[in-house]
Design a protein around this motif. Structure first.
Motif, short mmCIF file in Angstrom:
data_model
loop_
_atom_site.label_atom_id
_atom_site.label_comp_id
_atom_site.label_asym_id
_atom_site.label_seq_id
_atom_site.Cartn_x
_atom_site.Cartn_y
_atom_site.Cartn_z
N ILE A 157 5.31 38.17 13.60
CA ILE A 157 5.00 39.63 13.25
C ILE A 157 5.05 40.59 14.23
O ILE A 157 5.59 41.48 14.25
N ILE A 158 4.33 40.20 15.22
CA ILE A 158 4.01 41.21 16.40
C ILE A 158 5.47 41.32 17.07
O ILE A 158 5.76 42.52 17.39
N GLY A 159 6.21 40.22 17.40
CA GLY A 159 7.30 40.66 18.13
C GLY A 159 8.40 41.17 17.10
O GLY A 159 9.21 42.04 17.74
N GLU A 160 8.49 40.87 15.68
CA GLU A 160 9.38 41.70 15.17
C GLU A 160 9.03 43.26 15.07
O GLU A 160 9.98 44.08 15.08
N ALA A 161 7.94 43.61 15.03
CA ALA A 161 7.52 44.87 15.04
C ALA A 161 7.55 45.45 16.55
O ALA A 161 8.04 46.78 16.43
N VAL A 162 7.30 44.88 17.46
CA VAL A 162 7.70 45.47 18.84
C VAL A 162 9.22 45.49 18.91
O VAL A 162 9.67 46.82 19.51
N HIS A 163 9.85 44.68 18.65
CA HIS A 163 11.25 44.91 18.52
C HIS A 163 11.80 46.10 17.82
O HIS A 163 12.82 46.75 18.35
N LYS A 164 11.35 46.20 16.44
CA LYS A 164 11.80 47.29 15.78
C LYS A 164 11.30 48.82 16.64
O LYS A 164 12.14 49.60 16.64
N GLY A 165 10.04 48.85 17.00
CA GLY A 165 9.69 49.83 17.82
C GLY A 165 10.52 50.29 19.03
O GLY A 165 10.93 51.54 19.31
N LEU A 166 10.91 49.35 19.72
CA LEU A 166 11.65 49.45 20.88
C LEU A 166 13.16 49.90 20.56
O LEU A 166 13.83 50.68 20.89
#
Length: 127
Positions: free
Chosen positions: A47-56
């Motif tokens: 979840i955290i990785g997917e969210a950070v990826h989307k933000g980047l």
């Protein structure tokens, strides 16, 4: 014998994430790829990785931090996850805010032929 990857016609496709899973734990590999087991719930780090990826992804195309946070928080809806995502993205934005490199693509798949019968396939971020 365990095959790391999958087949495409008569060609063996060796996938980077499958190699990593196998090297980390052959039993995990067997459960996931040979027996088809899946997580009941998405693990926190996904979840955290997917969210950070989307933000980047948003940041690298627009440099709009507010929009990047908004899109990331649509994925990380739990307050504790949002705090982690916020800190990670904020640090990245501060560090790279004056970076003049142009992002060509956020994530792309690559293929490296190893032999006539074997390809090594993976993904790379931030080109």
């Amino acid at each position: 014998m365990t095959t790391i990857g999958g087949g495409k016609g008569n060609k063996l496709i060796v996938r980077n994430h499958r190699v990593e899973d196998y090297l980390q734990c052959p039993f995990k590999y067997k459960l996931k790829y040979e027996l088809g087991w899946k997580h009941i719930e998405k693990p926190e780090y996904f979840i955290i990785g997917e969210a950070v990826h989307k933000g980047l992804e948003i940041w690298n195309t627009s440099k709009d931090a507010i929009e990047a946070f908004k899109e990331a928080f649509k994925i990380a809806t739990d307050e504790a996850h949002q705090e982690v995502v916020y800190v990670l993205l904020e640090d990245y934005f501060k560090h790279y805010k004056n970076d003049e490199l142009e992002m060509v693509c956020n994530e792309t798949e690559f293929t490296v032929p190893l032999t006539d019968d074997i390809d090594y396939v993976g993904r790379v971020d931030g080109i």
